[in-house]
Design a protein around this motif. Structure first.
Motif, mmCIF file in Angstrom:
data_model
loop_
_atom_site.group_PDB
_atom_site.id
_atom_site.type_symbol
_atom_site.label_atom_id
_atom_site.label_comp_id
_atom_site.label_asym_id
_atom_site.label_seq_id
_atom_site.Cartn_x
_atom_site.Cartn_y
_atom_site.Cartn_z
ATOM 1 N N ILE A 34 -11.642 10.279 23.542
ATOM 2 C CA ILE A 34 -11.261 11.313 22.570
ATOM 3 C C ILE A 34 -12.147 12.550 22.665
ATOM 4 O O ILE A 34 -12.242 13.326 21.715
ATOM 5 N N VAL A 35 -12.789 12.741 23.796
ATOM 6 C CA VAL A 35 -13.585 13.947 24.017
ATOM 7 C C VAL A 35 -12.681 15.028 24.601
ATOM 8 O O VAL A 35 -12.251 14.949 25.748
ATOM 9 N N THR A 36 -12.356 16.019 23.791
ATOM 10 C CA THR A 36 -11.526 17.141 24.227
ATOM 11 C C THR A 36 -12.246 18.443 23.876
ATOM 12 O O THR A 36 -13.081 18.472 22.966
ATOM 13 N N PRO A 37 -11.919 19.536 24.554
ATOM 14 C CA PRO A 37 -12.602 20.808 24.262
ATOM 15 C C PRO A 37 -12.353 21.303 22.845
ATOM 16 O O PRO A 37 -13.252 21.819 22.189
ATOM 17 N N GLN A 38 -11.098 21.144 22.365
ATOM 18 C CA GLN A 38 -10.719 21.649 21.054
ATOM 19 C C GLN A 38 -9.335 21.083 20.710
ATOM 20 O O GLN A 38 -8.635 20.555 21.581
ATOM 21 N N PRO A 39 -8.918 21.180 19.456
ATOM 22 C CA PRO A 39 -7.576 20.710 19.104
ATOM 23 C C PRO A 39 -6.508 21.534 19.829
ATOM 24 O O PRO A 39 -6.735 22.692 20.192
ATOM 25 N N GLY A 40 -5.338 20.927 20.003
ATOM 26 C CA GLY A 40 -4.227 21.667 20.576
ATOM 27 C C GLY A 40 -3.644 22.648 19.572
ATOM 28 O O GLY A 40 -3.815 22.499 18.362
ATOM 29 N N VAL B 77 0.853 -1.193 0.000
ATOM 30 C CA VAL B 77 0.000 0.000 0.000
ATOM 31 C C VAL B 77 0.888 1.242 0.000
ATOM 32 O O VAL B 77 1.554 1.530 0.994
ATOM 33 N N GLU B 78 0.902 1.950 -1.117
ATOM 34 C CA GLU B 78 1.738 3.138 -1.244
ATOM 35 C C GLU B 78 0.937 4.431 -1.221
ATOM 36 O O GLU B 78 1.489 5.493 -0.914
ATOM 37 N N ARG B 79 -0.352 4.357 -1.559
ATOM 38 C CA ARG B 79 -1.198 5.542 -1.572
ATOM 39 C C ARG B 79 -2.518 5.225 -0.880
ATOM 40 O O ARG B 79 -3.015 4.098 -0.955
ATOM 41 N N GLY B 80 -3.080 6.213 -0.203
ATOM 42 C CA GLY B 80 -4.357 6.001 0.453
ATOM 43 C C GLY B 80 -4.471 6.802 1.726
ATOM 44 O O GLY B 80 -3.561 7.534 2.122
ATOM 45 N N ASP B 81 -5.617 6.679 2.382
ATOM 46 C CA ASP B 81 -5.902 7.395 3.614
ATOM 47 C C ASP B 81 -5.576 6.540 4.832
ATOM 48 O O ASP B 81 -5.826 5.333 4.841
ATOM 49 N N VAL B 82 -5.022 7.183 5.849
ATOM 50 C CA VAL B 82 -4.783 6.556 7.150
ATOM 51 C C VAL B 82 -5.722 7.246 8.136
ATOM 52 O O VAL B 82 -5.544 8.425 8.463
ATOM 53 N N LEU B 83 -6.737 6.531 8.586
ATOM 54 C CA LEU B 83 -7.750 7.105 9.463
ATOM 55 C C LEU B 83 -7.308 6.954 10.917
ATOM 56 O O LEU B 83 -6.955 5.866 11.358
ATOM 57 N N VAL B 84 -7.379 8.055 11.656
ATOM 58 C CA VAL B 84 -6.843 8.085 13.016
ATOM 59 C C VAL B 84 -7.904 8.589 13.986
ATOM 60 O O VAL B 84 -8.513 9.644 13.759
ATOM 61 N N CYS B 85 -8.131 7.847 15.058
ATOM 62 C CA CYS B 85 -9.029 8.306 16.122
ATOM 63 C C CYS B 85 -8.437 9.589 16.714
ATOM 64 O O CYS B 85 -7.267 9.607 17.126
ATOM 65 N N CYS B 86 -9.236 10.650 16.791
ATOM 66 C CA CYS B 86 -8.676 11.954 17.132
ATOM 67 C C CYS B 86 -9.422 12.627 18.268
ATOM 68 O O CYS B 86 -10.642 12.793 18.224
ATOM 69 N N GLY B 87 -8.692 13.017 19.290
ATOM 70 C CA GLY B 87 -9.203 13.856 20.364
ATOM 71 C C GLY B 87 -8.528 15.213 20.264
ATOM 72 O O GLY B 87 -8.943 16.094 19.531
ATOM 73 N N GLY B 88 -7.428 15.384 20.981
ATOM 74 C CA GLY B 88 -6.678 16.636 20.886
ATOM 75 C C GLY B 88 -5.739 16.680 19.706
ATOM 76 O O GLY B 88 -5.199 17.743 19.379
ATOM 77 N N GLY B 89 -5.494 15.522 19.078
ATOM 78 C CA GLY B 89 -4.690 15.493 17.865
ATOM 79 C C GLY B 89 -3.266 15.013 18.010
ATOM 80 O O GLY B 89 -2.491 15.067 17.048
#
Length: 321
Positions: free
Chosen positions: A232-238, A167-179
């Motif tokens: 992953i519940v945060t007020p906003q991104p860092g 796999v050389e191209r594509g999306d990497v999906l990441v669980c995100c809270g503050g980032g």
């Protein structure tokens, strides 16, 4: 910094695999590769950042102890790292955090101080008082360079494993809270797998990163608590993480709680993995939002598996229904 963190983590952090299932591929309509950080020490990727940050401290400073704010996974990562170095750890946790996470943090030897998140009690004020009183060093959960570097070691592994998987191209999906994980992975991919693009994934109602990326400025959630995805519940991104994500990440993906529960059940049924709600949002996006994803293959993280029995039963019952 990420490569330096990888050196300090070698022999300590687990190198988690990339897993797949033809059943998940069929649902998603493309190849799905899952990075199960729920198999990491303490049950989440947070050990990487916790160990990286604690190990980077000067020995004299580290010996005084560390302090962290966390709803559970960062708490456990820092607590274990502190125990491994034989230094004190104080963790400030919301009283409504899952009991399993509170108990596990205490079991790892940390002093847990609970605060009333729903009632508006300030963890920062509590932390500032303890830090001044005891001379502790604050290990932030995401907006801290050494923590981001530690989380980025997951991205180095993904880059290498993706090449091995063709796999050389594509999306990497990441669980995100503050980032922290998202920005760390994005930086690692920029260096080692530029054909892969990190994309933050969040639950409905707590999609501050997706909205912030779309607007080009940091936006906050209406509330700092609630929902099932506590990890992953945060007020906003860092501030640091948002700058990195703005430069390197694709648009955010937002999933429903029903999709999260279904993804938890499918991870268990098809991959034999236990995922917590916040750790399953990226898999939910991969499975149930195929039209928003690019490429013939998608890589997604399961960022944590610290789930209470009642919530896990709820997920299995949702799938059965």
């Amino acid at each position: 910094m990420i490569r330096a963190a990888a050196g300090r983590l070698e022999g300590h952090a687990r190198r988690t695999p990339l897993l797949s299932s033809p059943f998940l591929d069929e649902i998603a309509g493309r190849r799905v590769l899952v990075k199960p950080e729920c198999l990491q020490h303490t049950g989440s990727f947070k050990y990487r950042g916790g160990r990286a940050a604690v190990s980077a401290l000067e020995p004299k400073i580290r010996a005084k102890g560390v302090i962290a704010f966390s709803s559970g996974n960062h708490a456990q990562g820092v607590a274990l790292a502190a125990r491994e170095f034989g230094v004190p750890a104080v963790i400030i946790m919301p009283a409504d955090a899952p009991r399993l996470k509170i108990d596990n943090t205490r079991a790892l030897g940390a002093e847990v101080v609970l605060y009333d998140r729903a009632g508006g009690e300030s963890r920062e004020e509590i932390g500032a008082a303890l830090t001044e009183e005891r001379g502790l060093t604050l290990i932030k959960p995401y907006d801290e360079p050494e923590v981001i570097a530690g989380q980025g070691t997951c991205g180095l592994e993904i880059a290498e494993q993706a090449r091995d998987a063709g796999v050389e191209r594509g999306d990497v999906l990441v669980c995100c809270g503050g980032g922290g994980l998202t920005s760390g992975i994005a930086l690692a991919l920029e260096a080692d797998a530029p054909g892969l693009r990190a994309r933050p994934c969040e639950p409905e109602g707590f999609d501050d990163t997706a909205r912030s990326l779309a607007e080009g400025r940091i936006l906050a959630n209406a509330t700092g608590a609630g929902g099932i995805c506590d990890a992953i519940v945060t007020p906003q991104p860092g501030e640091i993480t948002f700058e990195i994500m703005s430069r390197l990440c694709g648009p955010g993906l937002v999933v429903s709680e029903h999709e999260v529960l279904a993804a938890m059940a499918l991870a268990f049924q098809r991959l034999k993995l236990v995922a917590e709600p916040g750790g399953a949002v990226a898999l939910a996006a991969a499975l149930f939002h195929p039209g928003e994803i690019e490429g013939d293959a998608v890589i997604c993280t399961i960022s944590g598996g610290n789930v209470d029995a009642a919530m896990f039963i709820r997920a299995l019952q949702t799938a059965k229904g």
